[in-house]
Design an enzyme around this catalytic site. Structure first.
Site, PDB file in Angstrom:
ATOM      1  N   ASN A  56      -3.084   0.632  -9.887  1.00  0.00           N
ATOM      2  CA  ASN A  56      -3.949   1.140  -8.902  1.00  0.00           C
ATOM      3  C   ASN A  56      -3.551   2.830  -8.486  1.00  0.00           C
ATOM      4  O   ASN A  56      -2.935   3.281  -9.305  1.00  0.00           O
ATOM      5  CB  ASN A  56      -3.366   0.297  -7.663  1.00  0.00           C
ATOM      6  CG  ASN A  56      -1.905   0.364  -7.236  1.00  0.00           C
ATOM      7  OD1 ASN A  56      -1.565   1.578  -6.744  1.00  0.00           O
ATOM      8  ND2 ASN A  56      -1.022  -0.315  -7.266  1.00  0.00           N
ATOM      9  N   LYS A 116      -3.268  -4.689 -29.864  1.00  0.00           N
ATOM     10  CA  LYS A 116      -4.263  -4.352 -28.840  1.00  0.00           C
ATOM     11  C   LYS A 116      -5.481  -5.389 -29.022  1.00  0.00           C
ATOM     12  O   LYS A 116      -5.947  -5.897 -30.164  1.00  0.00           O
ATOM     13  CB  LYS A 116      -5.042  -2.989 -29.635  1.00  0.00           C
ATOM     14  CG  LYS A 116      -6.076  -2.373 -28.816  1.00  0.00           C
ATOM     15  CD  LYS A 116      -6.761  -0.987 -29.320  1.00  0.00           C
ATOM     16  CE  LYS A 116      -7.770  -0.768 -28.715  1.00  0.00           C
ATOM     17  NZ  LYS A 116      -8.533   0.335 -29.256  1.00  0.00           N
ATOM     18  N   PHE A 140       6.047  -1.309   4.191  1.00  0.00           N
ATOM     19  CA  PHE A 140       4.790  -0.407   4.324  1.00  0.00           C
ATOM     20  C   PHE A 140       3.794  -1.565   4.406  1.00  0.00           C
ATOM     21  O   PHE A 140       3.708  -2.669   3.685  1.00  0.00           O
ATOM     22  CB  PHE A 140       4.342   0.555   3.480  1.00  0.00           C
ATOM     23  CG  PHE A 140       5.046   1.827   3.674  1.00  0.00           C
ATOM     24  CD1 PHE A 140       6.447   2.232   3.913  1.00  0.00           C
ATOM     25  CD2 PHE A 140       4.067   3.011   4.023  1.00  0.00           C
ATOM     26  CE1 PHE A 140       7.029   3.553   4.111  1.00  0.00           C
ATOM     27  CE2 PHE A 140       4.507   4.212   4.299  1.00  0.00           C
ATOM     28  CZ  PHE A 140       5.842   4.450   4.428  1.00  0.00           C
TER      29      PHE A 140
HETATM   30  O1  PMT Z   1       1.503   6.508  -3.107  1.00  0.00           O
HETATM   31  P1  PMT Z   1       0.512   7.443  -2.219  1.00  0.00           P
HETATM   32  O2  PMT Z   1      -0.726   7.719  -2.993  1.00  0.00           O
HETATM   33  O3  PMT Z   1       1.106   8.430  -1.269  1.00  0.00           O
HETATM   34  O4  PMT Z   1      -0.252   6.175  -1.050  1.00  0.00           O
HETATM   35  C1  PMT Z   1       0.689   5.687  -0.070  1.00  0.00           C
HETATM   36  C2  PMT Z   1       0.603   4.250   0.222  1.00  0.00           C
HETATM   37  C3  PMT Z   1      -0.754   3.901   0.649  1.00  0.00           C
HETATM   38  C4  PMT Z   1       0.675   3.491  -1.373  1.00  0.00           C
HETATM   39  C5  PMT Z   1       1.799   3.884   1.059  1.00  0.00           C
HETATM   40  O5  PMT Z   1       1.658   4.437   2.343  1.00  0.00           O
HETATM   41  C6  PMT Z   1       1.780   2.245   1.263  1.00  0.00           C
HETATM   42  O6  PMT Z   1       1.065   1.827   2.056  1.00  0.00           O
HETATM   43  N1  PMT Z   1       2.387   1.470   0.693  1.00  0.00           N
HETATM   44  C7  PMT Z   1       2.450   0.021   0.616  1.00  0.00           C
HETATM   45  C8  PMT Z   1       1.392  -0.464  -0.322  1.00  0.00           C
HETATM   46  C9  PMT Z   1       1.243  -2.154  -0.704  1.00  0.00           C
HETATM   47  O7  PMT Z   1       1.431  -2.456  -1.533  1.00  0.00           O
HETATM   48  O8  PMT Z   1       1.159  -2.528   0.701  1.00  0.00           O
HETATM   49  P2  PMT Z   1       1.020  -4.302   0.766  1.00  0.00           P
HETATM   50  O9  PMT Z   1       0.691  -4.265   2.068  1.00  0.00           O
HETATM   51  O10 PMT Z   1       0.384  -4.721  -0.364  1.00  0.00           O
HETATM   52  O11 PMT Z   1       2.654  -4.669   0.748  1.00  0.00           O
HETATM   53  C10 PMT Z   1       3.395  -4.719   2.014  1.00  0.00           C
HETATM   54  C11 PMT Z   1       4.857  -4.405   1.618  1.00  0.00           C
HETATM   55  O12 PMT Z   1       5.431  -5.169   0.446  1.00  0.00           O
HETATM   56  C12 PMT Z   1       5.136  -3.033   0.748  1.00  0.00           C
HETATM   57  O13 PMT Z   1       6.125  -2.409   1.330  1.00  0.00           O
HETATM   58  C13 PMT Z   1       4.986  -3.003  -0.290  1.00  0.00           C
HETATM   59  O14 PMT Z   1       5.787  -2.167  -1.187  1.00  0.00           O
HETATM   60  C14 PMT Z   1       6.003  -4.469  -0.805  1.00  0.00           C
HETATM   61  N2  PMT Z   1       5.608  -5.367  -1.804  1.00  0.00           N
HETATM   62  C15 PMT Z   1       4.266  -5.853  -2.003  1.00  0.00           C
HETATM   63  C16 PMT Z   1       4.256  -6.638  -3.100  1.00  0.00           C
HETATM   64  C17 PMT Z   1       5.292  -7.021  -3.880  1.00  0.00           C
HETATM   65  N3  PMT Z   1       4.988  -7.820  -4.996  1.00  0.00           N
HETATM   66  N4  PMT Z   1       6.432  -6.528  -3.607  1.00  0.00           N
HETATM   67  C18 PMT Z   1       6.753  -5.733  -2.416  1.00  0.00           C
HETATM   68  O15 PMT Z   1       7.659  -5.265  -2.400  1.00  0.00           O
END
Ligand code: PMT
Length: 400
Positions: free
Chosen positions: A210, A289, A323
């Site tokens: 992403n 590949k 986040f």
């Molecule tokens: O990197 P930048 O360009 O500066 O952008 C920043 C950002 C937008 C990526 C950042 O601010 C942000 O929002 N990060 C979280 C992105 C995300 O994956 O969010 P989510 O809502 O899908 O996940 C929720 C949380 O679970 C997050 O803390 C994520 O790190 C965590 N997660 C999600 C999936 C997974 N398999 N494992 C995780 O730990």
């Protein structure tokens, strides 16, 4: 962000080839909001002229103990009155020796003796000079006297040798100065942070990823170092340099990120999950590949483990900060995510605000409610998140 706004600094430049780096350092200090008075030793003027520093600092450059331009003719005292600190960069072996023994035979050394403000030095010298027992003794004395020592770094030297003794890069010295003055909000705490995207391989050349740039996570890592934490940054593939003072563990896939996080979390006080972890990965990675057949192709995906939820569910979890990246209805989705992942603090942002750029707009969610931080640079927001986090760790006494 003007991290040194309102700070008055005296930048001492001593003689050494690294004096050229002090020019860039002056520019960075001024950009960070500091007022910089440059004082050069006679030897320093052999490497770079005072005019360079005058242009970059916008202020008079001082070189002479007997300079009559100061009203009371006491440049050696007046220049540090009201100063927050003297930073000597580069600091030669000679000036370190003088400082350790209290010599005051030119303007800079006299200022260092007649001061009440902080003294910081960024040593720069040849490897053998750095390793010499006399320099080691002088350094130990300066440390005992409360002088902050930044570096030196390791690498190629002007003399053609390789080793310890290079002055830190100007950005690193700036970061050390900012950290020196920043409140030690996380001192003694280990913080593990994830950042960037993950890359889920389909075959040796393709994968699912992403557009996370890593900027938000790296800004948080820098802010935690400034707050004096020990910081481990588990980072997906990004093109950002490792922030000074941070230990980076580079990973590609969500499974690698999970393993690295679980290896680092024991002993950590805080875990901050900023990474945009892929929720799914290809069920199988092709060894070679994949050839184009012209026919439609199906890709089977399997869910990735949720790293944040897994850490939060450990028997003795660190304080977890999640986040939430949403494209709409931030409050509802973020609150639901905080509950589902059982984290005490969640930072919500809209992807259109936060993904990729230098700015973001975030809202913090915790047991006390919703705390909008508004729009700002990621650097500034990171520091405000650290302040909020430190307050929660301290029992949440801060008044809103
Ligand atoms: O990197 P930048 O360009 O500066 O952008 C920043 C950002 C937008 C990526 C950042 O601010 C942000 O929002 N990060 C979280 C992105 C995300 O994956 O969010 P989510 O809502 O899908 O996940 C929720 C949380 O679970 C997050 O803390 C994520 O790190 C965590 N997660 C999600 C999936 C997974 N398999 N494992 C995780 O730990």
């Amino acid at each position: 962000m003007e991290e040194l706004k309102g700070r008055n600094l005296v930048l001492g430049v001593s003689g050494g080839i690294a004096a050229y780096k002090a020019a860039e350092l002056t520019r960075l200090l001024v950009k960070a909001g500091a007022q910089v008075d440059v004082v050069m030793t006679e030897a320093a003027t052999r490497f770079v002229t005072p005019v360079t520093f005058q242009a970059l600092s916008g202020r008079t450059v001082w070189t002479d103990l007997w300079d009559a331009r100061i009203g009371n003719n006491m440049a050696h005292i007046d220049l540090t009155r009201g100063a927050d600190g003297i930073l000597i960069a580069p600091a030669s072996a000679d000036i370190l020796a003088k400082l350790a023994h209290g010599f005051a035979d030119d303007l800079l050394t006299t200022l260092c003796l007649a001061r009440e403000c902080a003294l910081m030095v960024a040593p720069a010298m040849n490897r053998q000079m750095w390793e010499h027992p006399a320099t080691r003794r002088n350094l130990a004395q300066l440390q005992a006297d409360g002088v902050a020592i930044f570096g030196p770094g390791e690498g190629d030297q002007a003399c053609g040798e390789t080793g310890l003794g290079r002055m830190l890069e100007p950005e690193e010295v700036l970061e050390a100065v900012v950290a020196y003055f920043a409140p030690k909000l996380l001192v003694g705490r280990k913080v593990v942070i994830t950042a960037g995207p993950t890359f889920e391989p389909i075959d040796p050349v393709r994968g699912i990823t992403n557009t996370s740039s890593g900027k938000m996570g790296y800004a948080l890592a820098r802010a935690c170092v400034r707050a004096s934490a020990e910081v481990v940054l588990v980072s997906g593939p990004v093109s950002l340099p490792v922030p000074p003072g941070v230990r980076r563990v580079a990973v590609q896939s969500a499974l690698q990120m999970r393993d690295a996080v679980l290896a680092e979390v024991p002993g950590a006080a805080v875990f901050i999950a900023v990474a945009a972890v892929a929720d799914y990965r290809p069920a199988q990675t092709a060894e070679h590949k994949i050839k184009k057949s012209g026919e439609p192709m199906q890709l089977w995906l399997t869910p990735n483990p949720d790293i944040l939820a897994e850490v939060a569910a450990l028997p003795q979890p660190p304080f977890c900060v999640g986040f939430a990246a949403e494209s709409r209805e931030l409050d509802a989705y973020a609150a639901a995510k905080r509950a589902a992942k059982r984290v005490p603090l969640l930072v919500g942002n809209l992807v259109q605000d936060g993904l990729g750029g230098d700015d973001n707009e975030v809202v913090l969610y915790d047991d006390r409610g919703r705390h909008p931080l508004g729009r700002a640079t990621k650097t500034e927001l990171a520091w405000r998140i650290v302040e909020h986090l430190a307050d929660l760790l301290a029992g949440g006494t801060q008044q809103e």
